[in-house]
Design a protein around this motif. Sequence first.
Motif, PDB file in Angstrom:
ATOM      1  N   GLY A 126       0.909  -1.029   2.596  1.00  0.00           N
ATOM      2  CA  GLY A 126       1.016  -1.637   1.274  1.00  0.00           C
ATOM      3  C   GLY A 126      -0.345  -1.997   0.701  1.00  0.00           C
ATOM      4  O   GLY A 126      -0.595  -1.823  -0.494  1.00  0.00           O
ATOM      5  N   GLY A 127      -1.238  -2.481   1.544  1.00  0.00           N
ATOM      6  CA  GLY A 127      -2.589  -2.818   1.100  1.00  0.00           C
ATOM      7  C   GLY A 127      -3.362  -1.593   0.644  1.00  0.00           C
ATOM      8  O   GLY A 127      -4.052  -1.618  -0.380  1.00  0.00           O
ATOM      9  N   VAL A 128      -3.239  -0.498   1.385  1.00  0.00           N
ATOM     10  CA  VAL A 128      -3.910   0.743   1.001  1.00  0.00           C
ATOM     11  C   VAL A 128      -3.344   1.248  -0.328  1.00  0.00           C
ATOM     12  O   VAL A 128      -4.095   1.647  -1.231  1.00  0.00           O
ATOM     13  CB  VAL A 128      -3.758   1.805   2.115  1.00  0.00           C
ATOM     14  CG1 VAL A 128      -4.218   3.172   1.629  1.00  0.00           C
ATOM     15  CG2 VAL A 128      -4.536   1.389   3.349  1.00  0.00           C
ATOM     16  N   ALA A 129      -2.022   1.220  -0.464  1.00  0.00           N
ATOM     17  CA  ALA A 129      -1.392   1.667  -1.713  1.00  0.00           C
ATOM     18  C   ALA A 129      -1.828   0.794  -2.889  1.00  0.00           C
ATOM     19  O   ALA A 129      -2.100   1.303  -3.980  1.00  0.00           O
ATOM     20  CB  ALA A 129       0.132   1.647  -1.570  1.00  0.00           C
ATOM     21  N   LEU A 130      -1.902  -0.525  -2.663  1.00  0.00           N
ATOM     22  CA  LEU A 130      -2.336  -1.431  -3.727  1.00  0.00           C
ATOM     23  C   LEU A 130      -3.769  -1.134  -4.147  1.00  0.00           C
ATOM     24  O   LEU A 130      -4.088  -1.107  -5.334  1.00  0.00           O
ATOM     25  CB  LEU A 130      -2.198  -2.886  -3.264  1.00  0.00           C
ATOM     26  CG  LEU A 130      -2.623  -3.956  -4.261  1.00  0.00           C
ATOM     27  CD1 LEU A 130      -1.731  -3.923  -5.502  1.00  0.00           C
ATOM     28  CD2 LEU A 130      -2.570  -5.333  -3.602  1.00  0.00           C
ATOM     29  N   ALA A 131      -4.638  -0.888  -3.169  1.00  0.00           N
ATOM     30  CA  ALA A 131      -6.036  -0.578  -3.484  1.00  0.00           C
ATOM     31  C   ALA A 131      -6.121   0.692  -4.328  1.00  0.00           C
ATOM     32  O   ALA A 131      -6.854   0.740  -5.316  1.00  0.00           O
ATOM     33  CB  ALA A 131      -6.841  -0.416  -2.200  1.00  0.00           C
ATOM     34  N   HIS A 132      -5.361   1.711  -3.956  1.00  0.00           N
ATOM     35  CA  HIS A 132      -5.387   2.966  -4.721  1.00  0.00           C
ATOM     36  C   HIS A 132      -4.808   2.768  -6.116  1.00  0.00           C
ATOM     37  O   HIS A 132      -5.333   3.296  -7.090  1.00  0.00           O
ATOM     38  CB  HIS A 132      -4.637   4.074  -3.977  1.00  0.00           C
ATOM     39  CG  HIS A 132      -5.337   4.517  -2.744  1.00  0.00           C
ATOM     40  ND1 HIS A 132      -6.498   5.259  -2.758  1.00  0.00           N
ATOM     41  CD2 HIS A 132      -5.051   4.306  -1.435  1.00  0.00           C
ATOM     42  CE1 HIS A 132      -6.892   5.492  -1.528  1.00  0.00           C
ATOM     43  NE2 HIS A 132      -6.041   4.924  -0.697  1.00  0.00           N
ATOM     44  N   ARG A 133      -3.728   2.000  -6.209  1.00  0.00           N
ATOM     45  CA  ARG A 133      -3.098   1.759  -7.510  1.00  0.00           C
ATOM     46  C   ARG A 133      -4.024   0.990  -8.442  1.00  0.00           C
ATOM     47  O   ARG A 133      -4.081   1.261  -9.638  1.00  0.00           O
ATOM     48  CB  ARG A 133      -1.793   0.991  -7.321  1.00  0.00           C
ATOM     49  CG  ARG A 133      -0.955   0.939  -8.590  1.00  0.00           C
ATOM     50  CD  ARG A 133       0.416   0.319  -8.380  1.00  0.00           C
ATOM     51  NE  ARG A 133       1.160   1.012  -7.334  1.00  0.00           N
ATOM     52  CZ  ARG A 133       1.831   0.400  -6.353  1.00  0.00           C
ATOM     53  NH1 ARG A 133       1.883  -0.902  -6.312  1.00  0.00           N
ATOM     54  NH2 ARG A 133       2.468   1.093  -5.452  1.00  0.00           N
ATOM     55  N   LEU A 134      -4.759   0.002  -7.885  1.00  0.00           N
ATOM     56  CA  LEU A 134      -5.662  -0.798  -8.709  1.00  0.00           C
ATOM     57  C   LEU A 134      -7.021  -0.133  -8.915  1.00  0.00           C
ATOM     58  O   LEU A 134      -7.821  -0.583  -9.730  1.00  0.00           O
ATOM     59  CB  LEU A 134      -5.869  -2.178  -8.079  1.00  0.00           C
ATOM     60  CG  LEU A 134      -4.645  -3.091  -8.007  1.00  0.00           C
ATOM     61  CD1 LEU A 134      -4.986  -4.380  -7.267  1.00  0.00           C
ATOM     62  CD2 LEU A 134      -4.113  -3.396  -9.398  1.00  0.00           C
ATOM     63  N   GLY A 135      -7.297   0.905  -8.132  1.00  0.00           N
ATOM     64  CA  GLY A 135      -8.573   1.602  -8.260  1.00  0.00           C
ATOM     65  C   GLY A 135      -9.743   0.807  -7.717  1.00  0.00           C
ATOM     66  O   GLY A 135     -10.851   0.914  -8.225  1.00  0.00           O
ATOM     67  N   VAL A 136      -9.505   0.005  -6.686  1.00  0.00           N
ATOM     68  CA  VAL A 136     -10.573  -0.769  -6.058  1.00  0.00           C
ATOM     69  C   VAL A 136     -10.709  -0.325  -4.604  1.00  0.00           C
ATOM     70  O   VAL A 136      -9.754   0.194  -4.018  1.00  0.00           O
ATOM     71  CB  VAL A 136     -10.307  -2.295  -6.129  1.00  0.00           C
ATOM     72  CG1 VAL A 136     -10.269  -2.773  -7.558  1.00  0.00           C
ATOM     73  CG2 VAL A 136      -9.056  -2.678  -5.403  1.00  0.00           C
ATOM     74  N   PRO A 137     -11.857  -0.522  -4.000  1.00  0.00           N
ATOM     75  CA  PRO A 137     -12.020  -0.167  -2.586  1.00  0.00           C
ATOM     76  C   PRO A 137     -11.046  -0.952  -1.705  1.00  0.00           C
ATOM     77  O   PRO A 137     -10.705  -2.103  -1.996  1.00  0.00           O
ATOM     78  CB  PRO A 137     -13.471  -0.557  -2.280  1.00  0.00           C
ATOM     79  CG  PRO A 137     -14.155  -0.538  -3.605  1.00  0.00           C
ATOM     80  CD  PRO A 137     -13.116  -0.976  -4.596  1.00  0.00           C
ATOM     81  N   GLU A 138     -10.620  -0.329  -0.633  1.00  0.00           N
ATOM     82  CA  GLU A 138      -9.665  -0.955   0.287  1.00  0.00           C
ATOM     83  C   GLU A 138     -10.198  -2.255   0.863  1.00  0.00           C
ATOM     84  O   GLU A 138      -9.433  -3.182   1.130  1.00  0.00           O
ATOM     85  CB  GLU A 138      -9.306   0.028   1.400  1.00  0.00           C
ATOM     86  CG  GLU A 138      -8.551   1.233   0.886  1.00  0.00           C
ATOM     87  CD  GLU A 138      -8.463   2.368   1.886  1.00  0.00           C
ATOM     88  OE1 GLU A 138      -8.957   2.221   3.019  1.00  0.00           O
ATOM     89  OE2 GLU A 138      -7.896   3.417   1.529  1.00  0.00           O
TER      90      GLU A 138
END
Length: 162
Positions: free
Chosen positions: A24-36
């Motif tokens: 979920g954290g990785v998906a959130l980072a990709h969705r927000l366009g910020v580094p993991e």
Amino acid sequence: MIAIATLIAGLVLLTVAGDALVRGGVALAHRLGVPEIIVGLTVISMGTSAPELFVSMEAALLGSPGLAVGNVVGSNIANALIVLGLPALFAAVPFIEPGIRRSVSFMIGISLVFIALAWDGHLSRFEATALLILFVGYLLYSIHAARQGRAVAPAIDRDAVN
């Protein structure tokens, strides 16, 4: 026998939930366009630290400050040594994220600040407020630095193609 079954069930549940949290954290980072690493420093770290926060707050309110401090210090030791050390026993853990040196330096620095503030056996509200301000400042700085790092990467890629 029931205790062992409960322990095994708890470890399985913890493993499944931890995997879901990371995904979920990785998906959130990709969705927000910020580094993991930013999601790890904010959402995941706060989510996993919330139980410790509530234990420490309750202990302090009930007049057991030693339990509150022990909880924080023990958690940090466990996070640094077990969470990073145990996986490294099975496979190398590469630190390729930009800003990792900054994060490690801050962790060491803030640990030294905490030791200095707690040296007299007392942490005042002023000192606690200063620690919270340092935390918020570090989060804001990390987000800013990560976004600037992301903005530079595409320009470098375009230059490499030309």
